[in-house]
Enzyme design. Structure first.
Site, PDB file in Angstrom:
ATOM      1  N   PHE A  21      11.910   4.577   5.778  1.00  0.00           N
ATOM      2  CA  PHE A  21      10.985   4.964   4.721  1.00  0.00           C
ATOM      3  C   PHE A  21      11.007   6.476   4.579  1.00  0.00           C
ATOM      4  CE2 PHE A  21       7.248   3.351   2.341  1.00  0.00           C
ATOM      5  CZ  PHE A  21       7.693   2.057   2.116  1.00  0.00           C
ATOM      6  N   GLN A  42      -2.697  11.038  -4.198  1.00  0.00           N
ATOM      7  CA  GLN A  42      -1.245  10.818  -4.294  1.00  0.00           C
ATOM      8  C   GLN A  42      -0.892  10.071  -5.580  1.00  0.00           C
ATOM      9  OE1 GLN A  42       1.081   7.909  -1.657  1.00  0.00           O
ATOM     10  NE2 GLN A  42       1.712   9.874  -0.821  1.00  0.00           N
ATOM     11  N   HIS A  55       2.049   8.072  -7.140  1.00  0.00           N
ATOM     12  CA  HIS A  55       3.336   7.441  -6.838  1.00  0.00           C
ATOM     13  C   HIS A  55       4.213   7.631  -8.063  1.00  0.00           C
ATOM     14  CE1 HIS A  55       6.266   4.429  -5.651  1.00  0.00           C
ATOM     15  NE2 HIS A  55       5.646   4.268  -4.499  1.00  0.00           N
ATOM     16  N   LEU A  89       2.545  -0.971  -9.519  1.00  0.00           N
ATOM     17  CA  LEU A  89       3.558  -0.282  -8.717  1.00  0.00           C
ATOM     18  C   LEU A  89       4.958  -0.857  -8.893  1.00  0.00           C
ATOM     19  CD1 LEU A  89       3.196   2.059  -6.615  1.00  0.00           C
ATOM     20  CD2 LEU A  89       3.701   0.337  -4.894  1.00  0.00           C
ATOM     21  N   GLU A 131       9.402   1.628  -4.239  1.00  0.00           N
ATOM     22  CA  GLU A 131      10.361   2.683  -3.894  1.00  0.00           C
ATOM     23  C   GLU A 131      11.706   2.062  -3.511  1.00  0.00           C
ATOM     24  OE1 GLU A 131       8.268   5.649  -1.611  1.00  0.00           O
ATOM     25  OE2 GLU A 131      10.086   6.187  -0.553  1.00  0.00           O
ATOM     26  N   ARG A 178       8.000  11.659  -2.800  1.00  0.00           N
ATOM     27  CA  ARG A 178       7.212  11.067  -3.892  1.00  0.00           C
ATOM     28  C   ARG A 178       6.591  12.107  -4.820  1.00  0.00           C
ATOM     29  NH1 ARG A 178       3.675   6.321  -1.054  1.00  0.00           N
ATOM     30  NH2 ARG A 178       5.461   4.980  -0.699  1.00  0.00           N
ATOM     31  N   HIS A 213      -2.284   6.536  -6.968  1.00  0.00           N
ATOM     32  CA  HIS A 213      -1.954   5.531  -5.957  1.00  0.00           C
ATOM     33  C   HIS A 213      -2.867   5.548  -4.733  1.00  0.00           C
ATOM     34  CE1 HIS A 213       0.618   2.736  -3.865  1.00  0.00           C
ATOM     35  NE2 HIS A 213       0.941   3.602  -2.931  1.00  0.00           N
ATOM     36  N   ARG A 269       0.228  11.600   2.164  1.00  0.00           N
ATOM     37  CA  ARG A 269       0.424  10.500   3.121  1.00  0.00           C
ATOM     38  C   ARG A 269       1.868  10.024   3.098  1.00  0.00           C
ATOM     39  NH1 ARG A 269       0.609   4.802   2.764  1.00  0.00           N
ATOM     40  NH2 ARG A 269       0.102   4.786   0.552  1.00  0.00           N
TER      41      ARG A 269
HETATM   42  C1  LIG Z   1       0.552  -1.746  -4.607  1.00  0.00           C
HETATM   43  C2  LIG Z   1       0.270  -1.049  -3.315  1.00  0.00           C
HETATM   44  C3  LIG Z   1       1.158  -1.187  -2.264  1.00  0.00           C
HETATM   45  C4  LIG Z   1       0.894  -0.554  -1.036  1.00  0.00           C
HETATM   46  N1  LIG Z   1       1.786  -0.701   0.009  1.00  0.00           N
HETATM   47  C5  LIG Z   1       1.522  -0.088   1.205  1.00  0.00           C
HETATM   48  C6  LIG Z   1       2.419  -0.246   2.316  1.00  0.00           C
HETATM   49  O1  LIG Z   1       3.419  -0.957   2.233  1.00  0.00           O
HETATM   50  N2  LIG Z   1       2.128   0.399   3.467  1.00  0.00           N
HETATM   51  C7  LIG Z   1       1.036   1.197   3.602  1.00  0.00           C
HETATM   52  O2  LIG Z   1       0.835   1.744   4.685  1.00  0.00           O
HETATM   53  N3  LIG Z   1       0.158   1.355   2.572  1.00  0.00           N
HETATM   54  C8  LIG Z   1       0.368   0.740   1.393  1.00  0.00           C
HETATM   55  N4  LIG Z   1      -0.517   0.899   0.348  1.00  0.00           N
HETATM   56  C9  LIG Z   1      -1.801   1.566   0.607  1.00  0.00           C
HETATM   57  C10 LIG Z   1      -2.732   0.598   1.368  1.00  0.00           C
HETATM   58  O3  LIG Z   1      -2.527  -0.723   0.917  1.00  0.00           O
HETATM   59  C11 LIG Z   1      -4.216   0.926   1.218  1.00  0.00           C
HETATM   60  O4  LIG Z   1      -4.400   2.287   1.435  1.00  0.00           O
HETATM   61  C12 LIG Z   1      -5.036   0.146   2.228  1.00  0.00           C
HETATM   62  O5  LIG Z   1      -4.788  -1.231   2.100  1.00  0.00           O
HETATM   63  C13 LIG Z   1      -6.538   0.406   2.132  1.00  0.00           C
HETATM   64  O6  LIG Z   1      -7.202  -0.450   3.053  1.00  0.00           O
HETATM   65  P1  LIG Z   1      -8.764  -0.342   3.326  1.00  0.00           P
HETATM   66  O7  LIG Z   1      -9.070  -1.317   4.401  1.00  0.00           O
HETATM   67  O8  LIG Z   1      -9.135   1.073   3.522  1.00  0.00           O
HETATM   68  O9  LIG Z   1      -9.397  -0.814   1.947  1.00  0.00           O
HETATM   69  P2  LIG Z   1      -9.176  -2.168   1.088  1.00  0.00           P
HETATM   70  O10 LIG Z   1      -8.122  -3.027   1.609  1.00  0.00           O
HETATM   71  O11 LIG Z   1      -9.092  -1.791  -0.342  1.00  0.00           O
HETATM   72  O12 LIG Z   1     -10.537  -2.870   1.234  1.00  0.00           O
HETATM   73  C14 LIG Z   1     -11.701  -2.354   0.612  1.00  0.00           C
HETATM   74  C15 LIG Z   1     -12.800  -3.358   0.789  1.00  0.00           C
HETATM   75  O13 LIG Z   1     -14.028  -2.767   0.424  1.00  0.00           O
HETATM   76  C16 LIG Z   1     -14.759  -3.659  -0.408  1.00  0.00           C
HETATM   77  N5  LIG Z   1     -15.693  -2.851  -1.179  1.00  0.00           N
HETATM   78  C17 LIG Z   1     -15.442  -1.778  -1.972  1.00  0.00           C
HETATM   79  N6  LIG Z   1     -16.594  -1.301  -2.453  1.00  0.00           N
HETATM   80  C18 LIG Z   1     -17.591  -2.073  -1.953  1.00  0.00           C
HETATM   81  C19 LIG Z   1     -18.991  -2.076  -2.093  1.00  0.00           C
HETATM   82  N7  LIG Z   1     -19.650  -1.187  -2.842  1.00  0.00           N
HETATM   83  N8  LIG Z   1     -19.699  -3.037  -1.456  1.00  0.00           N
HETATM   84  C20 LIG Z   1     -19.092  -3.978  -0.703  1.00  0.00           C
HETATM   85  N9  LIG Z   1     -17.761  -4.004  -0.531  1.00  0.00           N
HETATM   86  C21 LIG Z   1     -17.026  -3.056  -1.147  1.00  0.00           C
HETATM   87  C22 LIG Z   1     -13.698  -4.388  -1.188  1.00  0.00           C
HETATM   88  O14 LIG Z   1     -14.196  -5.592  -1.715  1.00  0.00           O
HETATM   89  C23 LIG Z   1     -12.675  -4.612  -0.063  1.00  0.00           C
HETATM   90  O15 LIG Z   1     -13.050  -5.720   0.689  1.00  0.00           O
HETATM   91  C24 LIG Z   1      -0.266   0.265  -0.887  1.00  0.00           C
HETATM   92  C25 LIG Z   1      -1.147   0.398  -1.946  1.00  0.00           C
HETATM   93  C26 LIG Z   1      -0.879  -0.247  -3.151  1.00  0.00           C
HETATM   94  C27 LIG Z   1      -1.839  -0.052  -4.277  1.00  0.00           C
END
Ligand SMILES: Cc1cc2nc3c(=O)[nH]c(=O)nc-3n(C[C@H](O)[C@H](O)[C@H](O)COP(=O)(O)OP(=O)(O)OC[C@H]3O[C@@H](n4cnc5c(N)ncnc54)[C@H](O)[C@@H]3O)c2cc1C
Length: 613
Positions: free
Chosen positions: A121, A234, A236, A250, A253, A314, A379, A414
């Site tokens: 990566f 960021q 993308h 998305l 990459e 990126r 992103h 990141r």
């Molecule tokens: C298309 C895409 C592909 C990606 N691929 C990768 C990858 O391959 N590798 C990598 O390292 N990163 C990747 N990323 C980044 C990564 O997926 C995210 O940064 C990460 O999943 C965020 O996880 P989290 O647990 O912080 O939040 P999330 O998984 O978004 O969870 C947030 C949670 O909070 C809840 N929530 C939000 N607001 C409230 C509220 N007010 N009250 C109650 N609940 C709430 C939501 O319902 C959800 O359950 C990618 C991102 C995208 C968009």
């Protein structure tokens, strides 16, 4: 006021993505009664969308790898604005967290001898990303969800938290409402972990889902916590630009990793023009050399050829596409052409099955025959709630944060794959931190009835107004303002204009009217989410104004160079006397033994980018 449903827990975790689930599992394992609240259905969090993989120096494919190199790559990727301790803990603990996922049932892709496979990566020196095809996030969520449910968590689904309460400065609970019914619910607790993800919905073009409205950052800020690094968002480089309904989705990459070529409307392969002089020697000199690299990479052979210019970082590729479009060489829908159709169709479909289907189904484009149209998409938010690295504690007693809602780990940019590992490393630590804090408290902190009633009144106001604007109109105006003024390239005049527009948008948001009832009413939900998006937009803009330099994901056209002085500070956003204040705060000093790692023998050039993150 209607009687309120109410629940009592030691720890409430807000958000059920990778970070929230891991935090909840840990707090529960430490003996706490844990409530897990999420805005969507369990298993639907944003983490499920992650494709490319989770970064951890397991050294299964490249035995030279180790936590020290992962630490250095992360700090360099973040332009040294990362909190060194977070980058260190992350690099050291990610392998254990990945092995733990495997023990809990995650089926990663395998090496021929049966160990977890790792892929290359951008920015990672060695092949480091454990993955499950291009659906790593789904496997991760499924694994954590199973574990959490069996651990005995109380899950409150489709429940949006709108306010945190404090008692004498300590966290005492939260108020939310169920999205399907509109009924309010009160959570009494001693500690809260915020794991609500990012902020992308403040922008029109984003890879983020509807859930990313900056709720956690806003909840924390309003409760008195500090936010840092909000200027670092960021972009993308490759999101879909057409049709309008899927704009920003998305484009992995991996397309460029498999040989995808970027061209402008004049057919020019423009990325060579944008390679930074200092790094030009790492890239192919011409099309022939680039093609030789692609052929060798695809066949897994060694080559002397250097990688194609499309595999630049990126931020650089995003800026290049943006510039081509701005200077009039964009595609019909305002992007660049990304072409892989010169490759055999069978190979494209085998290597990029999701992309093939995505374009076929969403845009009626056959990528084995036609180029894709792509452009930068909002992103990932590097900034967020300031936390203490070892425990995830925010600057308000009883408040903890992890995942994309928190900050410090990634600095100014990141690396791909470093988010999924961040979620499990710091999710685990925040869960442990919250449990230790909750168990240490004597007595239950109180929640003021008057504050609950005021919040409920505030929530209901858009439904009760006789007249007013639609929240959708204000949201659209906010997204246009942020896209136009606080995007990839920033200048003082635009940022100041955005601040003025945000004042008027805030005013409009305070007067929106929603028709219908509280029963699953998306307009009503948006009326609330708008306040959060406006708050984080103001924080991004104010921090961007103050950072008068270009670093990582933050590019100031009026200050194109690095300012060494600003390399020693985070921009810290805090509420003071009801107003938002941003000021530089010093970065903690990295200990000598870690500094020494950067003085050791030079490392080989980073691996070319593989699948997307
Ligand atoms: C298309 C895409 C592909 C990606 N691929 C990768 C990858 O391959 N590798 C990598 O390292 N990163 C990747 N990323 C980044 C990564 O997926 C995210 O940064 C990460 O999943 C965020 O996880 P989290 O647990 O912080 O939040 P999330 O998984 O978004 O969870 C947030 C949670 O909070 C809840 N929530 C939000 N607001 C409230 C509220 N007010 N009250 C109650 N609940 C709430 C939501 O319902 C959800 O359950 C990618 C991102 C995208 C968009």
């Amino acid at each position: 006021m209607e009687p309120l449903e109410s629940h009592e827990h030691d720890v409430i975790v807000i958000g059920a993505g990778g970070a929230g689930l891991r935090a909840a599992i840990e707090a529960s394992a430490k003996g706490c009664k844990v409530g897990l609240v999420c805005k969507s259905l369990l298993g639907k969090a944003h983490t499920v969308m992650a494709e490319g993989g989770i970064a951890a120096a397991l050294a299964h494919v490249d035995p030279q790898d180790g936590w020290q190199t992962h630490f250095k790559d992360t700090m360099k990727g973040g332009s040294f604005l990362n909190h060194w301790r977070m980058a260190q803990l992350h690099a050291q603990e990610a392998p254990d967290r990945v092995r733990e996922l495997e023990q809990w049932g995650a089926l990663f892709d395998r090496t021929p001898d049966g160990r977890i496979l790792q892929r290359a990566f951008g920015g990672h020196t060695w092949k480091r990303l454990a993955h499950v095809g291009d659906r790593t996030g789904l496997e991760m969520i499924r694994t954590l969800q199973d574990r959490g449910v069996h651990q005995g968590l109380d899950v409150y689904m489709e429940c949006t938290i709108t306010k945190l309460f404090t008692d004498g400065g300590r966290i005492s609970g939260a108020l939310g409402y169920y999205r399907p019914t509109g009924k309010f619910v009160l959570f009494r607790c001693r500690a809260v972990v915020i794991a609500t993800g990012g902020v992308g919905k403040s922008y029109r073009i984003t890879s983020n889902s509807w859930e990313y409205t900056g709720d956690g950052q806003s909840l924390a800020y309003r409760a008195g916590a500090e936010l840092i690094d909000m200027e670092f968002l960021q972009f993308h480089p490759t999101g879909m630009v057409w049709p309008p309904g899927v704009m920003g989705v998305l484009v992995t990459e991996g397309v460029r990793g498999e040989g995808g070529i970027l061209r402008n409307s004049q057919g020019e392969r423009f990325m060579w023009k944008y390679l930074p002089e200092a790094r030009r020697h790492e890239y192919a000199a011409d099309e022939t050399e680039a093609h030789t690299w692609v052929e060798a990479a695809v066949e897994g052979k060694q080559t002397e050829a250097r990688r194609p210019p499309e595999l630049s970082t990126r931020d650089n590729v995003a800026r290049a596409i943006y510039t081509e479009v701005r200077e009039g060489r964009g595609t019909p829908h305002g992007g660049a052409f990304l072409d892989i159709s010169y490759m055999p169709a069978e190979r494209v479909i085998r290597k990029l099955p999701s992309m093939y289907h995505q374009f076929m189904e969403l845009a009626d484009v056959d990528i084995t025959k036609q180029p894709m149209e792509v452009g930068p998409t909002t992103h990932y938010m590097m900034g967020g709630i300031r936390v203490e690295p070892d425990t995830g504690a925010a600057t308000v007693p009883g408040l903890f944060a992890a995942g994309e809602a928190s900050a410090g780990m990634h600095g100014a940019n990141r690396l791909g794959g470093n988010s999924l590992s961040d979620l499990v490393v710091f999710g685990q630590r925040a869960g442990a931190g919250a449990a230790a804090y909750a168990m240490d408290q004597v007595g239950n902190p109180a929640i003021s009835d008057a504050e609950v009633e005021a919040e409920v009144r505030d929530l209901l106001a858009p439904l009760e107004r006789g007249s007013g604007e639609s929240p959708y109109d204000v949201h659209r105006a906010l997204q246009e303002c942020m896209d136009r003024n606080v995007g990839i390239f920033r200048v003082r005049e635009d940022l100041e204009l955005a601040l003025r527009e945000l004042v008027s948008l805030n005013d409009r948001a305070g007067r929106v009217r929603v028709t219908g009832s509280r029963v699953f009413n998306p307009g009503w939900h948006l009326a609330r989410d708008l306040r959060n998006m406006l708050l984080v937009s103001e924080a991004i803009t104010r921090a961007a104004l103050l950072r008068t330099e270009s670093r990582g994901a933050h590019s100031r056209l009026d200050f194109p160079a690095l300012d060494p002085g600003l390399g020693k500070v985070n921009m810290c956003v805090k509420q003071t006397s009801g107003s938002m204040h941003v000021a530089p705060t010093p970065l903690p000093e990295m200990p000598a033994e870690l500094k020494a790692l950067f003085e050791a023998a030079p490392q080989p050039a980073p691996q070319p980018a593989g699948k997307s993150s």
